[in-house]
Enzyme design. Structure first.
Site, short mmCIF file in Angstrom:
data_model
loop_
_atom_site.label_atom_id
_atom_site.label_comp_id
_atom_site.label_asym_id
_atom_site.label_seq_id
_atom_site.Cartn_x
_atom_site.Cartn_y
_atom_site.Cartn_z
CB SER A 128 -0.89 0.02 1.20
OG SER A 128 -1.61 1.36 1.34
CG HIS A 185 -4.45 -1.12 4.17
ND1 HIS A 185 -4.75 -0.31 2.98
CD2 HIS A 185 -3.82 -0.21 4.73
CE1 HIS A 185 -4.30 0.62 2.87
NE2 HIS A 185 -3.64 0.90 3.90
CD GLU A 189 -7.17 3.33 0.57
OE1 GLU A 189 -6.25 2.38 0.81
OE2 GLU A 189 -7.58 3.54 -0.67
P1 NDP Z 1 -1.78 -2.05 -13.75
O1 NDP Z 1 -2.49 -2.87 -12.88
O2 NDP Z 1 -2.17 -1.18 -14.79
O3 NDP Z 1 -0.86 -3.35 -14.52
C1 NDP Z 1 0.18 -3.00 -15.70
C2 NDP Z 1 1.17 -4.14 -15.92
O4 NDP Z 1 0.78 -5.39 -16.10
C3 NDP Z 1 1.87 -3.52 -17.08
O5 NDP Z 1 3.35 -3.98 -16.85
C4 NDP Z 1 1.49 -4.70 -18.10
O6 NDP Z 1 2.48 -5.21 -19.08
C5 NDP Z 1 1.12 -5.95 -17.13
N1 NDP Z 1 0.35 -7.12 -17.64
C6 NDP Z 1 -0.96 -6.86 -17.91
N2 NDP Z 1 -1.43 -8.01 -18.29
C7 NDP Z 1 -0.47 -8.89 -18.77
C8 NDP Z 1 -0.29 -10.30 -19.24
N3 NDP Z 1 -1.28 -10.85 -19.58
N4 NDP Z 1 0.99 -10.84 -19.03
C9 NDP Z 1 1.96 -10.10 -18.57
N5 NDP Z 1 1.92 -8.77 -18.22
C10 NDP Z 1 0.84 -8.22 -18.32
O7 NDP Z 1 -0.24 -1.70 -13.27
P2 NDP Z 1 0.06 -0.84 -11.73
O8 NDP Z 1 1.37 -0.37 -11.63
O9 NDP Z 1 -1.23 0.40 -11.60
O10 NDP Z 1 -0.44 -2.10 -10.73
C11 NDP Z 1 0.37 -3.20 -10.70
C12 NDP Z 1 -0.42 -4.18 -9.48
O11 NDP Z 1 -0.30 -3.60 -8.29
C13 NDP Z 1 -1.80 -4.37 -9.86
O12 NDP Z 1 -2.08 -5.71 -9.25
C14 NDP Z 1 -2.45 -3.19 -8.92
O13 NDP Z 1 -3.61 -3.72 -8.43
C15 NDP Z 1 -1.41 -3.25 -7.64
N6 NDP Z 1 -1.48 -2.10 -6.88
C16 NDP Z 1 -1.68 -0.80 -7.50
C17 NDP Z 1 -1.64 0.27 -6.79
C18 NDP Z 1 -1.61 1.60 -7.43
O14 NDP Z 1 -1.78 2.65 -6.73
N7 NDP Z 1 -1.60 1.67 -8.78
C19 NDP Z 1 -1.33 0.26 -5.27
C20 NDP Z 1 -1.38 -0.96 -4.70
C21 NDP Z 1 -1.39 -2.20 -5.65
P3 NDP Z 1 2.57 -4.17 -20.53
O15 NDP Z 1 3.04 -3.13 -20.29
O16 NDP Z 1 3.22 -5.21 -21.28
O17 NDP Z 1 0.95 -4.07 -20.97
#
Ligand code: NDP
Length: 475
Positions: A128, A185, A189
């Site tokens: 988080s 958590h 929130e």
């Molecule tokens: P996203 O959730 O938008 O995911 C994008 C990433 O996933 C890119 O690197 C993409 O690769 C990859 N991806 C998607 N599909 C596939 C696939 N089939 N195979 C391989 N790679 C894939 O990114 P975030 O950075 O926002 O979040 C990452 C994780 O962290 C998520 O699970 C999210 O829920 C979690 N999270 C996010 C927070 C936030 O504030 N954003 C906070 C806490 C947790 P490509 O570039 O090739 O498309």
């Protein structure tokens, strides 16, 4: 093989965590499905530390020292399963796969079992703090096998936020427990944000404050018991002026709140566990109601009734709102911690609630001065039946109770919705009640379904012959 950790999934979260590891002296192998993201990261921030650029999964896995440690930061759901499978096929027994995404804890339980059967350590880690936390120090909630924490823990603790020298990261418990705790958590929130929203709305509706005036109140509150990241950013948000119209930004944003699902997951899990998380549930429902835009539009102009005048003493009512917010917040956290205790019992996780309070003090979205009090409460009594019963919180509510009632009744008379304030107060009143109408519920159930009841003065189960002579029999 020179990298101590690999990160795959280099969107906002992944690239910032990779940079955080590198800035802390670790060599980080980088991988992303589309290579452009890897190169963009190296181009912009390659001098943050030591990175190893890789294009394929086998190259990525080959770049890691053993036991290998890979952090997955891809889109939660099917993408995570696909990446896990690819990695597992390339890795060896004893290696560690960490899923840092927002996975549903039941998925983590399933994945951990599947990886264990293949000799791999699977760590579901809740993270988080959003993108800023990922870069500068998030709160990290890793679950999974205890052995894997020995080699992984020190690295995670190093990149986590630190409060008074203590890292905001600790081993939570087995399999899905880290993601479960992260889910709660997020639920808390939601409740916290809803309560702040209700307080804000009362200032606007009951006291006629403009956004800037409310911002000043929140700024002041942030130097007291309510000091927290969410209160702090609320003041910032309310101070923001829209460049296009010159109005407060908050006044030109559509009032329909969205959600990605972790609040809903928390409530679903709480329903299954039988734990009343009324604060969190009201927050999830309030977002849903706000999003029912057609229905809301059709309901414009429905009768409101006007039974009350606006509060005469703005200073007193401001203090009442502060107290109501604080008391309702205690209830929301108490309920969230009840859910953690119930999850722990259900899945045999042996979770320590004081650990959560400790690691949530920094890095995460709900970080707050308040968490120190929760930590102390569990230090004094790890088996606390409810957070509300800890001496500090008990007294805080005693101090707030009249204000809390004034706020809920005034809001009700003015027709201003306060679902979380009101349901938290009702929860508190129900919890402390000597007798509840549940006795009547039991009698009704016995009447129509012969479901039996217990008596206050005898052991065993009883049934009244409702359609017979109405005598009581032992069931
Ligand atoms: P996203 O959730 O938008 O995911 C994008 C990433 O996933 C890119 O690197 C993409 O690769 C990859 N991806 C998607 N599909 C596939 C696939 N089939 N195979 C391989 N790679 C894939 O990114 P975030 O950075 O926002 O979040 C990452 C994780 O962290 C998520 O699970 C999210 O829920 C979690 N999270 C996010 C927070 C936030 O504030 N954003 C906070 C806490 C947790 P490509 O570039 O090739 O498309």
């Amino acid at each position: 093989a020179s990298a101590q950790i690999g990160v795959t999934g280099l969107a906002v979260m992944g690239s910032n965590i990779a940079r955080n590891f590198a800035r802390n002296g670790y060599t980080v192998a980088l991988h992303n499905r589309s290579i452009a993201k890897t190169d963009a990261l190296l181009e912009a921030h390659g001098d943050d530390g030591e990175f190893v650029r890789t294009e394929t999964i086998s190259e990525f896995v080959g770049a890691l020292e053993k036991p290998r440690r890979v952090l997955i930061m891809v889109k939660a759901g099917d993408a995570t399963d696909a990446v896990i499978e690819e990695l597992a096929s390339a890795m060896e027994p004893g290696d560690i796969i960490i899923d840092g995404g927002n996975a549903l804890y039941t998925d983590t339980i399933r994945r951990e079992a599947a990886m264990k059967a293949r000799g791999l350590n699977f760590v579901g880690a809740g993270i988080s703090g959003g993108e800023e936390g990922a870069l500068n120090g998030p709160a990290i909630m890793p679950g999974g096998p205890k052995e894997s924490y020995e080699s992984l823990g020190p690295m995670l603790e190093k990149i986590a936020a630190q409060v008074d020298g203590t890292p905001c990261c600790t081993h939570i418990g087995p399999d899905g427990s880290g993601h479960f705790v992260k889910m709660v958590h997020n639920g808390i929130e939601y409740a916290d944000m809803q309560l702040i929203g209700e307080a804000y709305n009362l200032f606007r509706g009951a006291l006629g404050f403009d956004a800037g005036q409310v911002a000043d109140v929140f700024t002041e509150w942030n130097s007291g018991d309510l000091e927290s990241y969410l209160v702090e950013i609320t003041a910032e948000v309310l101070k923001q002026t829209d460049a296009k119209t010159g109005k407060p930004l908050v006044d030109v944003i559509v009032d329909a709140a969205e959600q990605k699902g972790t609040g809903r997951w928390t409530v679903k899990s709480a329903l299954d566990l039988g734990i009343p998380v009324t604060g969190i549930a009201e927050a999830v429902f309030a977002r849903a109601l706000s999003g029912s835009r057609d229905q809301r539009k059709a309901a414009q102009g429905l009768a409101s009734g006007t039974l009350a005048d606006k509060p005469a003493d703005a200073a007193q009512f401001t203090e009442d709102i502060r107290q109501a917010l604080y008391a309702s917040k205690i209830v929301a956290y108490a309920q969230g911690f009840d859910q953690i205790a119930a999850g722990s019992a259900e899945y045999d996780w042996d979770l320590h609630p004081g650990d959560m309070a400790t690691i949530w003090r920094g890095g995460c979205i709900i970080r707050a001065r308040f968490l120190n009090r929760i930590k102390e409460a569990y230090e004094q009594n790890p088996a606390l039946p409810s957070l509300i019963l800890a001496p500090y919180f008990r007294e805080a509510i005693e101090h707030a109770i009249d204000s809390w009632r004034r706020v809920v009744s005034t809001a009700t008379l003015l027709g201003i919705p306060v679902p979380a304030f009101a349901s938290s107060l009702s929860y508190y009143d129900a919890l402390r009640a000597e007798r509840l109408p549940a006795a009547l519920t039991q009698a009704q159930r016995d009447f129509f379904g012969a479901h039996t009841y217990e008596r206050v003065d005898a052991d065993g189960k009883f049934h009244t012959l409702w359609s017979g002579d109405r005598s009581e029999i032992s069931a």
